[in-house]
Design an enzyme around this catalytic site. Sequence first.
Site, mmCIF file in Angstrom:
data_model
loop_
_atom_site.group_PDB
_atom_site.id
_atom_site.type_symbol
_atom_site.label_atom_id
_atom_site.label_comp_id
_atom_site.label_asym_id
_atom_site.label_seq_id
_atom_site.Cartn_x
_atom_site.Cartn_y
_atom_site.Cartn_z
ATOM 1 N N ASP A 102 0.657 -0.589 -0.012
ATOM 2 C CA ASP A 102 -0.356 -0.033 -0.056
ATOM 3 C C ASP A 102 0.875 1.631 -0.229
ATOM 4 O OD1 ASP A 102 -1.816 -1.429 0.385
ATOM 5 O OD2 ASP A 102 -1.905 -1.459 2.542
HETATM 6 N N1 URA Z 1 -1.133 -6.152 4.160
HETATM 7 C C1 URA Z 1 -1.739 -4.650 3.757
HETATM 8 O O1 URA Z 1 -2.972 -4.365 4.353
HETATM 9 N N2 URA Z 1 -0.770 -3.549 3.621
HETATM 10 C C2 URA Z 1 0.377 -4.079 2.293
HETATM 11 O O2 URA Z 1 0.824 -2.906 1.908
HETATM 12 C C3 URA Z 1 0.382 -5.729 2.917
HETATM 13 C C4 URA Z 1 0.550 -6.170 2.959
#
Ligand code: URA
Length: 244
Positions: A102
């Site tokens: 993310d």
């Molecule tokens: N899980 C998440 O919630 N975000 C990420 O970026 C990777 C794994």
Amino acid sequence: MRLSRFLAVAGAASRRKAEDIIRAGRVRVNQALVKDPAFNVEAEHDRVELDGRVLQLEEPVYILLYKPAGYLSTVTDTHGRPTVLDLLPAVRQRLYPVGRLDLDTEGLLLLSNDGDFTYLITHPRHEIEKVYQAEVKGEVTRRVVRQLRDGVMVDGRPTSPARVKVLKRSRGRTRLEIRIHEGRKRQVKKMCASVGHPVLSLKRTALGVLTLQGLKPGDYRHLIRQEVDQLRSLAVEDGGHEFD
Ligand code: URA
């Protein structure tokens, strides 16, 4: 090599998409239309065209980036926000992120121009272990750790068993280490939110045999051959799937 693999290694598409592209009649080998993804091509001699454009096999590159928060794991962004490619100006090859983190997540992200490798590593069947450190709101009890380990509901489906441990408990927050094999969208944040502990910050610290050792946020390095081979074999073993 199989024609579908050629397309993937040339960075034209993932292996699965490559098969569709070939079946759709968009690919010519030495000017002849070929619709069989298993057609054998000699990478050094044959001329492979996709929609009339000759495909070159670039030298494959595999990069491990310590993604800082605030960079998108995409190649371009319509809103002009910084992407991980902005951190790799010296790399000539067209790179694609292998999986995603993310925008506000930091940590280990692979990039490659080898579509076949990307397919292998990101395919849910292959289940390479990913390790996260999540700083969450609240003080996580042993009961909640067990719940996270056993599986919690995320998007209407239980998560597979995870390895979870408390690294640090302080007033009002807890640092957890979470090891998962699945890679559902925003999985760690959703897992933690589902047990009442929203994630405050998230970092991926390892993927299979790879760690962030020696890197600072924004740094990257090329994988060595042995690491690429190890990841490939982990993907095959974990998924119990044979690949050509
Ligand atoms: N899980 C998440 O919630 N975000 C990420 O970026 C990777 C794994």
